[in-house]
Design an enzyme around this catalytic site. Sequence first.
Site: not given
Length: 454
Positions: A75, A143, A145, A155, A197
């Site tokens: 897919e 995954d 992030d 920061c 990110r």
Amino acid sequence: MTREEVENGRDDMLIDGDEIEQRRLENAVPEGFNADYLKAYYGKIFPYVDIFKWLSYGNDGKHPGCDHSYFGRREFSFTLDNDIYLRFQSFNTASELENAIKEKCPFKIDIGPVYSVDPSKRHAYSQGGDNIFTPVEKELVFDIDISDYDDARYCCSGADVCLECWPLMTIAIKVIDTSLRDDFGFSHILWVYSGRRGVHCWVCDGKARRLNNEQRAAIVDYFCVYKGNENSSKKVSLVGPALHPFLVRSYTEVLKDYFEKRLLSSQKLFLNEERFEKILEMIPDESVTSELRGRWLSNKRSREEINVARWDQLKNLLQSSKQKGQGLRRCIEEIVFTFTYPRLDMEVSKHMNHLLKAPFCVHPKTGRVCVPINPKNCEEFDPSAVPTLSQLLGELNTGGFKGEGDNEWDGTSLGDCVRYFRESFLQPLLKSCKEEIETSYNAKVQQSRNSISW
């Protein structure tokens, strides 16, 4: 050669250099992301054949053991302009994939599992009543992030990232990659920058692709230390009389050094009362926290040394002989784990049918290409230096940037990324896949002969 000839030669070199720079400026493409830029990228640079060969896993060859339906059961999902979402796309060849991408110009390409049947024809099979349409293979994926680290960095926040907080992603790559190879025995692992990110990990060994959901969940649980409980000051739980060897290795080889040598100062974790109170809340002994709080509120050091000094004071007090019996020494490790340990999106890894963005896509918010990251030198990776869509098109427009044959990417700053993907990841993977296909085929032939002899 006379001095005059040498000086003239220098002038010629300067002129040539000026001409190259002038040509680059004349052909520069304005920064940004739009459909026209993307069409040019898909038309000239995107490495279709490499993606096809990767996701075919050797089944595009002529060996009698090849499953020629394999790639066609994968897919793909396209997200078009205006968030139009096309799922269950499938293609039989690299040319079909290329033509569809060039025609539809997706802003995002996601890769899903290999199903039992062609996903684009799933409705025809569902009418039969049997649950024949089901995922049968998918890479084990992770995954990560950086927005999930917002309570551990000062920061940036949200999707913003800089070189001060990017080491958190470097830590994640080092810890997870080492464990996948040493603890689980996986070899063919691809790390990819998400374009904005975070990072994605694709574990592509055959035994990884064939894991069921329960087995994937077990691997995720193996990595699970960060609890993410927003209502608790203690987000990491290191249980038991001794740490698991995987956690010990992660702490001693990666986490401790990055915390003390990089993050402690770059994130200014002890800079003021608000910040150091978050750390004191992780210590369950009020006498210890009161003593440290008193020292820090009364002793105003220069900002350059305050973070290191306060961390040393905390460690010394918790490691002192009078505190050993109270079991507080583990707090040092828990603090380091809280601020450094990888924070996984666990649902992405647990389910075979979860989709993940394809390598070499372009992130629409940044214009950056989702390039592979070499885990062996991931500490050198700079997300701000990743090739952008406009940069690549400008390089294509510049005279002299011409790749070999049809590989126009070879003459751009994406060239090294594609070469790394091909030489360090794809070629060893395909060699292993072909050996696996040969072994499986021979076993089936032998089994068939044995059954006939009976």
